[in-house]
Design a protein around this motif. Sequence first.
Motif, mmCIF file in Angstrom:
data_model
loop_
_atom_site.group_PDB
_atom_site.id
_atom_site.type_symbol
_atom_site.label_atom_id
_atom_site.label_comp_id
_atom_site.label_asym_id
_atom_site.label_seq_id
_atom_site.Cartn_x
_atom_site.Cartn_y
_atom_site.Cartn_z
ATOM 1 N N ALA A 85 0.814 -1.215 0.000
ATOM 2 C CA ALA A 85 0.000 0.000 0.000
ATOM 3 C C ALA A 85 0.848 1.267 0.000
ATOM 4 O O ALA A 85 0.505 2.261 -0.638
ATOM 5 C CB ALA A 85 -0.926 0.012 1.211
ATOM 6 N N SER A 86 1.969 1.234 0.722
ATOM 7 C CA SER A 86 2.874 2.376 0.793
ATOM 8 C C SER A 86 4.245 1.870 1.236
ATOM 9 O O SER A 86 4.379 0.717 1.659
ATOM 10 C CB SER A 86 2.351 3.439 1.764
ATOM 11 N N PRO A 87 5.286 2.706 1.163
ATOM 12 C CA PRO A 87 6.636 2.229 1.484
ATOM 13 C C PRO A 87 6.808 1.690 2.901
ATOM 14 O O PRO A 87 7.657 0.843 3.132
ATOM 15 C CB PRO A 87 7.507 3.460 1.234
ATOM 16 N N VAL A 88 6.060 2.191 3.868
ATOM 17 C CA VAL A 88 6.129 1.628 5.217
ATOM 18 C C VAL A 88 4.763 1.084 5.595
ATOM 19 O O VAL A 88 3.732 1.569 5.116
ATOM 20 C CB VAL A 88 6.608 2.660 6.276
ATOM 21 N N MET A 89 4.746 0.055 6.423
ATOM 22 C CA MET A 89 3.481 -0.548 6.827
ATOM 23 C C MET A 89 3.374 -0.606 8.343
ATOM 24 O O MET A 89 4.376 -0.689 9.058
ATOM 25 C CB MET A 89 3.334 -1.951 6.241
ATOM 26 N N TYR A 90 2.149 -0.552 8.811
ATOM 27 C CA TYR A 90 1.860 -0.563 10.240
ATOM 28 C C TYR A 90 1.689 -1.987 10.737
ATOM 29 O O TYR A 90 1.175 -2.861 10.042
ATOM 30 C CB TYR A 90 0.583 0.226 10.519
ATOM 31 N N SER A 91 2.125 -2.240 11.961
ATOM 32 C CA SER A 91 1.803 -3.447 12.705
ATOM 33 C C SER A 91 1.787 -3.061 14.178
ATOM 34 O O SER A 91 2.343 -2.021 14.564
ATOM 35 C CB SER A 91 2.849 -4.547 12.460
ATOM 36 N N PRO A 92 1.174 -3.846 15.044
ATOM 37 C CA PRO A 92 1.198 -3.507 16.468
ATOM 38 C C PRO A 92 2.619 -3.383 17.021
ATOM 39 O O PRO A 92 2.876 -2.590 17.927
ATOM 40 C CB PRO A 92 0.442 -4.675 17.120
ATOM 41 N N TRP A 93 3.563 -4.179 16.475
ATOM 42 C CA TRP A 93 4.958 -4.135 16.929
ATOM 43 C C TRP A 93 5.581 -2.775 16.636
ATOM 44 O O TRP A 93 6.020 -2.070 17.540
ATOM 45 C CB TRP A 93 5.728 -5.255 16.233
ATOM 46 N N ILE A 94 5.572 -2.359 15.371
ATOM 47 C CA ILE A 94 6.189 -1.072 15.023
ATOM 48 C C ILE A 94 5.285 0.089 15.431
ATOM 49 O O ILE A 94 5.743 1.219 15.621
ATOM 50 C CB ILE A 94 6.509 -1.019 13.514
ATOM 51 N N GLY A 95 3.992 -0.196 15.609
ATOM 52 C CA GLY A 95 3.065 0.853 16.004
ATOM 53 C C GLY A 95 3.371 1.467 17.351
ATOM 54 O O GLY A 95 2.950 2.591 17.643
ATOM 55 N N GLN A 96 4.118 0.766 18.188
ATOM 56 C CA GLN A 96 4.493 1.308 19.499
ATOM 57 C C GLN A 96 5.416 2.531 19.386
ATOM 58 O O GLN A 96 5.498 3.329 20.309
ATOM 59 C CB GLN A 96 5.184 0.222 20.324
ATOM 60 N N VAL A 97 6.103 2.632 18.248
ATOM 61 C CA VAL A 97 7.001 3.776 18.012
ATOM 62 C C VAL A 97 6.625 4.456 16.696
ATOM 63 O O VAL A 97 7.477 4.994 15.995
ATOM 64 C CB VAL A 97 8.484 3.326 18.004
ATOM 65 N N TRP A 98 5.345 4.427 16.367
ATOM 66 C CA TRP A 98 4.870 4.928 15.082
ATOM 67 C C TRP A 98 5.194 6.407 14.871
ATOM 68 O O TRP A 98 5.343 6.883 13.737
ATOM 69 C CB TRP A 98 3.377 4.688 14.959
ATOM 70 N N ASN A 99 5.318 7.164 15.971
ATOM 71 C CA ASN A 99 5.669 8.578 15.841
ATOM 72 C C ASN A 99 7.108 8.778 15.366
ATOM 73 O O ASN A 99 7.499 9.895 15.004
ATOM 74 C CB ASN A 99 5.463 9.300 17.174
ATOM 75 N N LYS A 100 7.901 7.710 15.336
ATOM 76 C CA LYS A 100 9.281 7.775 14.846
ATOM 77 C C LYS A 100 9.386 7.297 13.395
ATOM 78 O O LYS A 100 10.485 7.295 12.830
ATOM 79 C CB LYS A 100 10.193 6.916 15.725
ATOM 80 N N VAL A 101 8.264 6.874 12.823
ATOM 81 C CA VAL A 101 8.283 6.320 11.466
ATOM 82 C C VAL A 101 7.710 7.351 10.497
ATOM 83 O O VAL A 101 6.541 7.737 10.619
ATOM 84 C CB VAL A 101 7.449 5.028 11.393
ATOM 85 N N PRO A 102 8.500 7.827 9.535
ATOM 86 C CA PRO A 102 7.958 8.768 8.550
ATOM 87 C C PRO A 102 7.006 8.048 7.601
ATOM 88 O O PRO A 102 7.301 6.952 7.125
ATOM 89 C CB PRO A 102 9.204 9.270 7.820
ATOM 90 N N THR A 103 5.846 8.634 7.341
ATOM 91 C CA THR A 103 4.838 7.979 6.509
ATOM 92 C C THR A 103 4.374 8.902 5.392
ATOM 93 O O THR A 103 4.432 10.132 5.507
ATOM 94 C CB THR A 103 3.620 7.557 7.345
ATOM 95 N N ASP A 104 3.914 8.305 4.318
ATOM 96 C CA ASP A 104 3.359 9.031 3.173
ATOM 97 C C ASP A 104 2.260 8.162 2.572
ATOM 98 O O ASP A 104 2.389 7.654 1.463
ATOM 99 C CB ASP A 104 4.479 9.308 2.154
#
Length: 328
Positions: A191-210
């Motif tokens: 869907a996009s270059p980065v994807m969400y999961s509960p694991w990475i979602g804990q630090v989602w504010n550190k992940v740049p998204t588009d």
Amino acid sequence: MTTCLRVLLLLLMCAARSIFAAATAEQTLLQYGQQCVDEIGEIPAFDCNAGTTVPITVNNRVPERYFANMTCDRPALLPYEAPTSGPCTPYSKILNLSHGETEISAFCRRKMIRSKESPFYDEVDIVLHNTGNGKTCWFHAEHPGSAAGFNATRVPPPNEKTPPPGHVSAETFWWAPAATATKKCVSCHDASPVMYSPWIGQVWNKVPTDPWGKYINLGEAFESWATLSISTPGNTCIGCHRIGNEKSCSIYVPLAAGMLAPPKGSNKLASSYPLTHWMPIDNNRSKDEWNAANVESVRNLLTCCSEQGKNDPKCHFAPNAQGSTKGG
């Protein structure tokens, strides 16, 4: 045939072979790295230990100790096969190295239990993406079978020809583009270059998204990396991001809706609502409220994912990720 003519033909044949070889040779890491820097933006060297730790908790608390193949609240979704310590291995890191329109997500994964301060990691990945032109590049480092891991104190930029004295070279650290392409990251990141999961979602504010931006995978090895986005009228699942037609269809939509068994490494909390229903992010609805709002939308998406969905008038498909050697 004169001697001069024979020599001329021989020279022309040699030139043709050289041109053919150059055209068919695989793009090297340094060539790919430089293309990505030129068309997307500079990647700095970095220390994995400078990143933000992705938490591994048990009943929302940091456990007194970690051990191999334990269960946890939010295990990593990637397969952590033997001899790794399993998807609840602690102290993976995320770094946001973005600047301007250049988004740089660096993921440093621990697959073996080591101390928090250890400089050794088992996998490093970079997703390089430009929000202006949509161009995206992928870099992967992994040394399977090595329980010792590798030193990630200084991760080299993938276009760096000569490292500082005493440091590993980019060509030694990173996989070649053709090897990275075999990982087929786009099948999950459809869907996009980065994807969400509960694991990475804990630090989602550190992940740049588009989530709605252009998505163009650069490089000869990634030309086949193309996906479609799927939508239906009034669908609640596409309010914040697109839905891709590959593993989003087969795994992530049903998994995020509690329709599949929780991922390996899940404990009782991870296997209970609301953690079994992780869309939308920070879901705080009751299960009845979630079902009322989303079940029909999920059902419609999964219909579109099926063979019958190709001819279903409510299913809309649009080009999403594209592969291009030159971008667009």
